[in-house]
Design an enzyme around this catalytic site. Structure first.
Site, PDB file in Angstrom:
ATOM      1  CD1 TRP A 100      -2.028  -2.211   1.999  1.00  0.00           C
ATOM      2  CD2 TRP A 100      -2.897  -1.461   0.083  1.00  0.00           C
ATOM      3  NE1 TRP A 100      -2.993  -3.086   1.585  1.00  0.00           N
ATOM      4  CE2 TRP A 100      -3.540  -2.651   0.417  1.00  0.00           C
ATOM      5  CE3 TRP A 100      -3.271  -0.797  -1.090  1.00  0.00           C
ATOM      6  CZ2 TRP A 100      -4.551  -3.215  -0.370  1.00  0.00           C
ATOM      7  CZ3 TRP A 100      -4.274  -1.360  -1.883  1.00  0.00           C
ATOM      8  CH2 TRP A 100      -4.897  -2.553  -1.519  1.00  0.00           C
ATOM      9  CG  ASP A 167      -3.034   3.699   4.444  1.00  0.00           C
ATOM     10  OD1 ASP A 167      -4.068   3.479   5.105  1.00  0.00           O
ATOM     11  OD2 ASP A 167      -2.741   3.075   3.397  1.00  0.00           O
ATOM     12  CE  LYS A 191      -8.321  -3.716   4.149  1.00  0.00           C
ATOM     13  NZ  LYS A 191      -7.513  -2.634   3.625  1.00  0.00           N
TER      14      LYS A 191
HETATM   15  C1  LIG Z   1      -6.885  -2.169   2.282  1.00  0.00           C
HETATM   16  C2  LIG Z   1      -5.863  -1.099   2.374  1.00  0.00           C
HETATM   17  C3  LIG Z   1      -5.780  -0.065   1.436  1.00  0.00           C
HETATM   18  C4  LIG Z   1      -6.679   0.012   0.225  1.00  0.00           C
HETATM   19  O1  LIG Z   1      -7.929   0.366   0.595  1.00  0.00           O
HETATM   20  P1  LIG Z   1      -9.096   0.583  -0.473  1.00  0.00           P
HETATM   21  O2  LIG Z   1     -10.189   1.071   0.403  1.00  0.00           O
HETATM   22  O3  LIG Z   1      -9.369  -0.739  -1.112  1.00  0.00           O
HETATM   23  O4  LIG Z   1      -8.637   1.592  -1.458  1.00  0.00           O
HETATM   24  C5  LIG Z   1      -4.820   0.909   1.633  1.00  0.00           C
HETATM   25  N1  LIG Z   1      -3.983   0.876   2.677  1.00  0.00           N
HETATM   26  C6  LIG Z   1      -4.024  -0.098   3.592  1.00  0.00           C
HETATM   27  C7  LIG Z   1      -3.070  -0.089   4.729  1.00  0.00           C
HETATM   28  C8  LIG Z   1      -4.965  -1.123   3.472  1.00  0.00           C
HETATM   29  O5  LIG Z   1      -5.016  -2.106   4.389  1.00  0.00           O
END
Ligand SMILES: *Cc1c(COP(=O)(O)O)cnc(C)c1O
Length: 356
Positions: A100, A167, A191
């Site tokens: 990511w 993030d 998540k």
């Molecule tokens: C799942 C995830 C993403 C991507 O998320 P989307 O909502 O599918 O764009 C980005 N960063 C992390 C750390 C993730 O776990």
């Protein structure tokens, strides 16, 4: 019976939240209308999104500190470029700790110079780099708190004089941090918070308005702040369920409570991975994620038996990410300790059978 859901995302949500959400689909607020067929500007829904936004700040301890909470769409993936669009004037520093982070770096490069301060890509993202320097003249530093795919997690965040962007998609609301250290936090809901379709953005308002480029309205954080997250139709269902989950977490005792449970779950599983000779972890021990535990079988001939035992025990979603292989047990807030015990018991049975 409900399965033990170790899915990495979308993932487990509290059962009572799912029940309330299904009720609201049929009859929301006792108004004899469905949540998803009323106006997003109706008073009952406005109350929901306002509650969600304030609960998010409250749980993170960021109320009255200049932060705004927004529910946006486009997932964390859209944030990769929105962050750069809104904050990157000349250069930014990025820590590359996983799939990511790598994607965030690629998007930022379209807006300015990107300095990769450190990377663990050379070793399959199996550790968190430490001791790197963050240049002082960057617009911001960006990192990923928890690497959902590899199963590593930043335990100590670096000091930086400039802005800090993170993030936190896969570990927001899971552990106590000094959240004031961060100027912008983003997280896809799916998540640890709700269904896919909403992205939570926590932003210190004063950091905006510093770049010279024109930012399209929909990609401009200021637009969404000014319109209270209602510039366009929000993802009402995802926002509603996220709000219910945040309320669920608050009622349990907030982050301090859930962090203790999360640590217990992680300790239970990692202790077994380390004790049981049929399994081994694949990332640096000190950087192991409390949310996503990655591991492999030491004896590949056990694969079929292990997976059969898991299936019989009602264990779902422990296959590793397609880029890593092996296994990944995601232990988000809503996963009960008991589910981890079931997985550990299966691991013990596999060991016993292999000796017999
Ligand atoms: C799942 C995830 C993403 C991507 O998320 P989307 O909502 O599918 O764009 C980005 N960063 C992390 C750390 C993730 O776990």
């Amino acid at each position: 019976m409900k399965k033990h859901n170790f899915s990495a995302g979308p993932c487990i949500l509290p059962q009572e939240v799912l029940q309330q959400a299904s009720d609201a689909i049929l009859n929301f607020n006792n108004d004899d209308l469905s949540l998803i067929e009323i106006s997003h500007r109706s008073a009952p829904f406005v109350a929901v999104i306002e509650k969600g936004r304030s609960l998010a700040l409250e749980l993170l301890g960021l109320e009255n500190k200049g932060y705004k909470a927004l529910f946006l769409q486009g997932g964390a993936s859209l944030e990769f470029l929105m962050v750069a669009y809104n904050l990157l004037q000349t250069k930014a520093a990025y820590l590359n700790t996983g799939t990511w982070a790598d994607k965030a770096i690629k998007e930022a490069k379209a807006f300015g110079e990107v300095i990769e301060v450190a990377s663990s890509k050379d070793k399959g993202y199996s550790y968190i780099p430490k001791g790197y320097a963050i240049p002082e003249d960057v617009d911001y530093f960006h990192c990923t708190s928890n690497n959902t795919v590899a199963g590593t997690q930043i335990k100590e965040f670096p000091e930086t004089k400039g802005l800090m962007v993170c993030d936190m998609s896969s570990d927001i609301f899971s552990r106590q941090l000094d959240f004031e250290k961060f100027d912008l936090i983003y997280a896809g809901a799916q998540k640890n918070m709700g269904p896919a379709g909403a992205t939570l953005v926590i932003i210190k308002e004063e950091i905006l308005g510093k770049v010279e480029r024109h930012i399209p309205a929909m990609l401009n954080y200021q637009t969404h702040i000014d319109k209270d997250s209602m510039f366009n139709t929000p993802s009402v269902f995802a926002v509603y369920v996220s709000t219910l989950t945040l309320q669920w977490l608050k009622d349990l005792g907030g982050i301090p409570f859930i962090e203790k449970v999360n640590n217990q779950k992680a300790a239970l599983l990692y202790d077994e991975i380390d004790r049981n000779s049929l399994f081994k972890g694949i990332v640096a021990t000190e950087d192991r994620s409390i949310m996503n535990a990655t591991f492999v079988l030491t004896d590949p001939t056990q694969k079929e038996t292990f997976e059969k035992l898991c299936k019989e025990a009602g264990i779902n979603g422990i296959n590793g990410h397609r880029s890593v292989g092996g296994y990944r047990a995601s232990m988000y807030n809503a996963l009960p300790l008991y589910s981890v015990q079931v997985l550990v018991d299966v691991m013990k049975v596999l060991e016993k059978n292999s000796i017999a």
